[in-house]
Design a protein around this motif. Structure first.
Motif, PDB file in Angstrom:
ATOM      1  N   LEU A 304      -9.216 -49.483  72.598  1.00  0.00           N
ATOM      2  CA  LEU A 304      -8.951 -48.126  72.107  1.00  0.00           C
ATOM      3  C   LEU A 304      -7.845 -47.457  72.916  1.00  0.00           C
ATOM      4  N   TRP A 305      -7.965 -47.520  74.231  1.00  0.00           N
ATOM      5  CA  TRP A 305      -7.015 -46.786  75.077  1.00  0.00           C
ATOM      6  C   TRP A 305      -5.667 -47.490  75.178  1.00  0.00           C
ATOM      7  N   GLU A 306      -5.698 -48.804  75.322  1.00  0.00           N
ATOM      8  CA  GLU A 306      -4.458 -49.547  75.552  1.00  0.00           C
ATOM      9  C   GLU A 306      -3.677 -49.826  74.269  1.00  0.00           C
ATOM     10  N   GLN A 307      -4.388 -49.913  73.142  1.00  0.00           N
ATOM     11  CA  GLN A 307      -3.718 -50.260  71.891  1.00  0.00           C
ATOM     12  C   GLN A 307      -3.809 -49.173  70.818  1.00  0.00           C
ATOM     13  N   SER A 310      -2.337 -42.725  70.536  1.00  0.00           N
ATOM     14  CA  SER A 310      -0.982 -42.306  70.178  1.00  0.00           C
ATOM     15  C   SER A 310      -0.104 -42.269  71.427  1.00  0.00           C
ATOM     16  N   GLU A 311       1.181 -42.244  71.229  1.00  0.00           N
ATOM     17  CA  GLU A 311       2.106 -42.340  72.361  1.00  0.00           C
ATOM     18  C   GLU A 311       2.121 -41.096  73.239  1.00  0.00           C
ATOM     19  N   ASP A 312       1.982 -39.927  72.617  1.00  0.00           N
ATOM     20  CA  ASP A 312       2.213 -38.692  73.382  1.00  0.00           C
ATOM     21  C   ASP A 312       0.982 -37.818  73.583  1.00  0.00           C
ATOM     22  N   ALA A 313      -0.170 -38.261  73.160  1.00  0.00           N
ATOM     23  CA  ALA A 313      -1.402 -37.486  73.363  1.00  0.00           C
ATOM     24  C   ALA A 313      -2.598 -38.418  73.211  1.00  0.00           C
ATOM     25  N   ALA A 314      -3.764 -37.964  73.669  1.00  0.00           N
ATOM     26  CA  ALA A 314      -4.993 -38.754  73.537  1.00  0.00           C
ATOM     27  C   ALA A 314      -5.573 -38.543  72.145  1.00  0.00           C
ATOM     28  N   LEU A 322      -4.523 -50.654  66.941  1.00  0.00           N
ATOM     29  CA  LEU A 322      -3.172 -50.290  66.531  1.00  0.00           C
ATOM     30  C   LEU A 322      -2.808 -48.888  67.008  1.00  0.00           C
ATOM     31  N   LEU A 323      -1.548 -48.707  67.396  1.00  0.00           N
ATOM     32  CA  LEU A 323      -1.042 -47.411  67.831  1.00  0.00           C
ATOM     33  C   LEU A 323      -1.325 -46.343  66.780  1.00  0.00           C
ATOM     34  N   SER A 324      -1.892 -45.221  67.203  1.00  0.00           N
ATOM     35  CA  SER A 324      -2.194 -44.120  66.283  1.00  0.00           C
ATOM     36  C   SER A 324      -0.937 -43.315  66.008  1.00  0.00           C
ATOM     37  N   THR A 325      -0.638 -43.124  64.748  1.00  0.00           N
ATOM     38  CA  THR A 325       0.534 -42.349  64.345  1.00  0.00           C
ATOM     39  C   THR A 325       0.188 -41.459  63.164  1.00  0.00           C
ATOM     40  N   GLY A 326       1.049 -40.477  62.899  1.00  0.00           N
ATOM     41  CA  GLY A 326       0.877 -39.625  61.727  1.00  0.00           C
ATOM     42  C   GLY A 326      -0.293 -38.677  61.855  1.00  0.00           C
TER      43      GLY A 326
END
Length: 351
Positions: A304-307, A310-314, A322-326
């Motif tokens: 959850l944390w490593e993958q 999102s890039e700029d917030a928790a 997968l990276l959280s986006t949108g």
């Protein structure tokens, strides 16, 4: 458990709590927006009653972990906002929704001593009991307009609630309720061989069981009910029930992704994994033999944390690999927060 790891999970839980507060809280309605971003609160087209119950739960997690008054203040505001949004009353048409709300405010009462929260939990419990009837041999209905449809979401959380009410206030009738509901759940909606928990029965009026609906949260609430009854009775059979169901859930749901729980989708399903996580952690706390569950929780938390962050917030979406986006929905954010809070709690307990 080294001090570095303990501090890491505390810090991560704090970051997620900060994101919930700054990116979801809507002071105008004294509730959380159902997604972020949500310009001018425009996303709030539906009142997700049971999502808000889980928001109460993660606030209680933060309060119990840190003792910081900000969590208590947010609980006060949310209690007011929810009551107002629900028309000045607490009950609604869905028994499972009310169970989640009662469980959350019971925890909030135990964490703060606020009498209003106790009153909310007891009022809801009184209404929930009206859902029990003899269609399908007993059980609590899913909703008031379909009293012959019985499912796990309406029964296993009710067993948890009844057991916790008994532990909190000592009324024997509540233990009787917990035992009765659990017995019905186990007899009707649990695979006797594997322990995997089925979703419901008689949904379409034909008496059939929805065995193909394989959801993580059904496993979680049954584990949770077993743990609460073990805490009361010290009967080892309840821990065996929890172990069997956990093993079935891990094998059936998580094995194909290397032990990480699957993406079950957005909306309500965004909460499902967090519910399994919460009650798996309760099993870990109750059973020193639950070593496999400790590894399972850590594996999911690290992914959850490593993958999945999102890039700029928790912020966290529905896929923990997968990276959280949108747009991020409140349901998936809360699910992830349950995992982070439980990791912070469990690592702290081992210090």
């Amino acid at each position: 458990m080294n001090q570095l790891e303990i501090g890491i999970w505390e810090a991560r839980a704090n970051q997620a709590q900060a994101a919930l507060d700054s990116l979801f809280w809507n002071e105008a309605i004294k509730m959380y927006n159902i997604e972020t971003p949500c310009p001018n609160g425009e996303c709030n087209t539906i009142f997700h009653y049971w999502w808000m119950a889980h928001a109460v739960d993660v606030l209680v997690d933060g309060l119990q972990r840190t003792g910081e008054n900000g969590y208590a203040e947010r609980l006060t505001a949310l209690h007011e906002g929810l009551l107002r949004r629900n028309g000045g009353v607490w009950p609604n048409e869905l028994y499972d929704d009310m169970e989640w709300m009662a469980l959350a405010w019971l925890r909030a009462y135990q964490a703060t001593g606020q009498a209003a929260y106790k009153a909310t939990a007891l009022l809801l419990w009184e209404d929930i009991q009206t859902g029990w009837n003899e269609h399908m041999g007993g059980g609590i209905a899913w909703q008031k307009t379909q009293l012959d449809y019985k499912n796990t979401p309406a029964n296993a959380p009710a067993a948890i609630l009844a057991a916790r009410l008994y532990q909190a206030f000592g009324e024997a009738e509540n233990l009787e309720w917990a035992l009765k509901i659990y017995r019905w759940q186990k007899e009707h909606l649990v695979d006797p061989t594997t322990g995997f928990v089925w979703d419901g029965m008689n949904r379409t009026g034909d008496g059939q069981i929805d065995k193909d609906w394989k959801y993580s949260y059904n496993q979680g609430v049954y584990i949770g009910a077993a743990v609460e009854l073990y805490r009361i009775t010290k009967n080892q059979s309840y821990l065996e029930d929890a172990r069997l169901t956990f093993s079935a859930a891990a094998h059936e749901l998580a094995e194909v992704k290397g032990g990480v729980l699957p993406d079950e989708g957005n909306g309500d399903a965004g909460l499902f994994k967090g519910i399994l996580i919460r009650y798996t952690a309760e099993w870990v706390k109750a059973d020193a033999a639950a070593v496999e569950a400790v590894d399972f929780l850590r594996r999911n938390a690290e992914s959850l944390w490593e993958q999945g962050k999102s890039e700029d917030a928790a912020l966290f979406g529905t896929d923990w690999t997968l990276l959280s986006t949108g747009v991020i929905q409140l349901s998936s954010q809360l699910s992830a927060m349950k995992l982070l809070e439980k990791m912070a709690e469990l690592t702290k307990d081992q210090s």
